[in-house]
Structure formats: structure tokens, C-alpha cells
Scaffold this active site. Structure first.
Site, PDB file in Angstrom:
ATOM      1  N   ASP A 143      14.295  31.531  57.201  1.00  0.00           N
ATOM      2  CA  ASP A 143      15.108  31.632  57.727  1.00  0.00           C
ATOM      3  C   ASP A 143      15.367  31.114  59.042  1.00  0.00           C
ATOM      4  O   ASP A 143      14.365  31.581  60.058  1.00  0.00           O
ATOM      5  CB  ASP A 143      15.931  32.671  57.688  1.00  0.00           C
ATOM      6  N   HIS A 214      23.223  24.691  50.610  1.00  0.00           N
ATOM      7  CA  HIS A 214      22.927  25.529  51.930  1.00  0.00           C
ATOM      8  C   HIS A 214      22.377  24.083  53.238  1.00  0.00           C
ATOM      9  O   HIS A 214      23.745  24.141  53.864  1.00  0.00           O
ATOM     10  CB  HIS A 214      22.339  26.186  51.890  1.00  0.00           C
TER      11      HIS A 214
END
Length: 320
Positions: A143, A214
Site C-alpha cells: 500500500d 483499483h
């Protein structure tokens, strides 16, 4: 001077959102002026562990605290409803983003802040975040790969000439996402990679990028081809005993419009219906927007002019 937003990725964080009780504005102003000093006092015992605290102020609190005009783009978080998913708007007057290499330092700083704020605020949300293995979230993917660095990061998060009275400040959006890990882990890894848009092991973007991955949906490009960036400081959180697993999203930018467009693309879709597939497994349960003043303004807001100008020449650093 900008608050301490730009740091290397932290190992621990606390996200605290609170409302200020009527009549407590003076006490809160005094505390905000002391945040830097409290942070130094707690962090002095372990300077290598990089304790920091960033303060954000919500739209409804600003006129209660300060006589200066509000920052141009400060407004309540705008909720979104797409065909399948919703980004709720939740209230918050204050955000404290505490982080460092050790959770005990964050805990102690939060304790000192809340000691000062006792009886003056109502805590709406409190999350202790942690880094999960090699910068991964609880879905198992790295992330923050696309975070800008150096001068690019400073340019992405700082307000500039668009609102010169508040130049050097920033905006921050926070959202709390809960993951359906059982449904996620039932997906084959290859399908998880198509949802995210990256290889799970190597973190390399897929060459055949799905339009609703995403990665694809959260990439914001202007008409002239310029990619707009934000600075993310997301953290994993959870409680296996209660079956709660999540990601706390926190994004800083010089204008909330960049994050708002990203969220619109995620929840509504461009074109409508092309929502972010990760939302099929992750549910947003909070959403708030705050302005992040400069450290100088927090130290001495009385030096700001009635037009909102920070009067930088007359500001002084706190000696606390």
C-alpha cells in the site's frame, strides 16, 4: 512552515477524530498551540523513533475557533452514492494524526492530548494502526507504492497560489474501510491481482490493466495529461477476536478536489457504473475532510489578518 506531514512511512499510528463541545473553543485553541511542544516533550526521550502529530480542523469548527475567513476549499466531506457502493459523510471537528516507529510513543502523546482536552471534546473515532509486514495492507498487497517523494510530495500536498492566505497548509481526507477477508481470500490470487491492478508478490502494475482495477480508477490525470498526486499515509488496523479487519485511508493534498475526484471514480465511476472493484470487498464506514494549517498558524493564530492572511513576518515559533 508546514506541519510534520512528510515523514518516512511510520510503523504505528493513532487516528483520533473528535467533536468540540460548545464553550470549549478557547481551551482547544490553547491546546492546538501546544501540540508541537507536547510532541517534542514526548518524542525527546526517543528522537530516533520520529514521533509526530498532524492536526486537522473541520469546516464547522473553523468559524468557532478563528475570526479569519475559512480556507477556500474547506467544506464538509461530500458523501457519494453509486449504483452499488456508498461513501458516507461523518462529522468531525478535529483530527489528530499521530505516528512514529513505536506505538507506545503515539499512545503517550494521545494521553497527554486527551488530558488537556478532558471535558472539552467528544471522541467520535479512535483507531490504532500498524504497518503490516513489508508495507502491505490486510488484503496482502503493498500500500502506498505511488506516493510521491521529495519536492513532488511537497508540491502535491501544499496549498500554493490558489489560496495565498493559507499557502503552506494542506487538506486531509480520512476514511475507515472494513474488509470482508473471507470473501477476499476466497478469490484466486490471479483474480485478486486483477482487482488491485498489481502483482501481489512483486507489486508491479499489470500490463493488461482492467479499467475497474483499483490502480486504474485511482489514477487521476488532467486533460493535458498531467497526473495529479496525493500523499497517502494509510494504515492497517483490526481486531481478530471481533472479526474486524480494515484499512484507515488518510490522504493529504493541496486541494480536496483531487481526492474528491478519485473517490467519485471509485464509488460512482467514470463512466457511471465503472466502480472500483476493491469496494466489493471493502466498505467505507466513515468519511471526513479537514484543513491542515501551517505550524506557524497553530502557534500564533492571532497574528492572522482579518482577510485570512497568515502574516508570516510576525509569526514566532512556540518556545514550549
Amino acid at each position: 512552515m508546514i506541519q510534520d506531514v512528510l515523514r518516512e512511512p511510520a510503523k504505528a499510528a493513532i487516528f483520533l477524530v473528535a467533536d468540540v463541545r460548545p464553550g470549549s473553543e478557547a481551551a482547544v485553541r490553547d491546546l492546538l498551540a501546544d501540540v508541537a511542544g507536547l510532541t517534542r516533550a514526548v518524542g525527546f526521550r526517543a528522537p530516533g523513533d520520529q514521533l509526530s502529530c498532524v492536526v486537522g480542523i473541520g469546516a464547522s469548527l473553523w468559524p468557532r475557533l478563528y475570526r479569519t475567513r475559512a480556507p477556500r476549499d474547506l467544506h464538509p466531506f461530500r458523501g457519494l452514492s453509486g449504483a452499488r457502493h456508498t461513501a458516507p459523510a461523518t462529522h468531525g471537528d478535529l483530527l489528530f494524526h499521530l505516528r512514529g516507529r513505536r506505538l507506545d510513543l503515539c499512545f503517550e502523546l494521545e494521553r497527554q492530548l486527551m488530558r488537556r482536552l478532558a471535558g472539552h471534546v467528544r471522541v467520535l473515532d479512535e483507531v490504532q494502526g500498524f504497518k503490516y509486514f513489508d508495507e502491505r495492507d490486510l488484503l496482502g498487497f503493498v500500500d502506498g507504492t505511488e506516493n510521491p517523494a521529495g519536492d513532488k510530495a511537497a508540491a502535491a500536498l501544499a496549498i500554493g497560489d490558489a489560496d495565498p492566505a493559507y499557502a503552506g497548509g494542506s487538506y486531509v481526507v480520512v476514511q475507515k474501510y472494513l474488509h470482508d477477508l473471507d470473501a477476499w481470500q476466497a478469490l484466486p490470487v490471479a483474480e485478486q491481482e486483477r482487482v488491485v491492478g498489481r502483482s501481489k508478490l512483486s507489486d508491479i502494475e499489470l500490463t493488461d490493466q482492467p479499467v475497474n482495477s483499483h490502480v486504474a480508477v485511482t489514477t487521476i490525470v488532467d486533460r493535458d495529461g498531467t497526473e495529479r498526486q496525493i500523499v497517502r499515509e494509510n494504515m492497517a488496523f483490526g481486531s481478530p477476536g471481533s472479526g474486524e479487519f480494515g484499512t484507515y485511508f488518510i490522504g493529504y493534498a493541496g486541494t480536496p478536489a483531487v481526492i474528491e475526484r478519485m473517490l467519485h471514480r471509485m464509488f460512482v465511476g467514470e463512466p457511471p457504473g465503472n466502480h472500483d472493484r476493491i469496494l466489493d470487498f471493502s466498505t467505507a464506514v466513515t468519511g471526513s475532510l479537514f484543513f491542515v494549517p501551517t505550524a506557524d498558524f497553530l502557534d500564533n493564530p492571532t497574528s492572522a489578518g482579518t482577510d485570512g492572511s497568515l502574516g508570516i513576518g510576525s509569526l514566532k515559533r512556540s518556545s514550549r
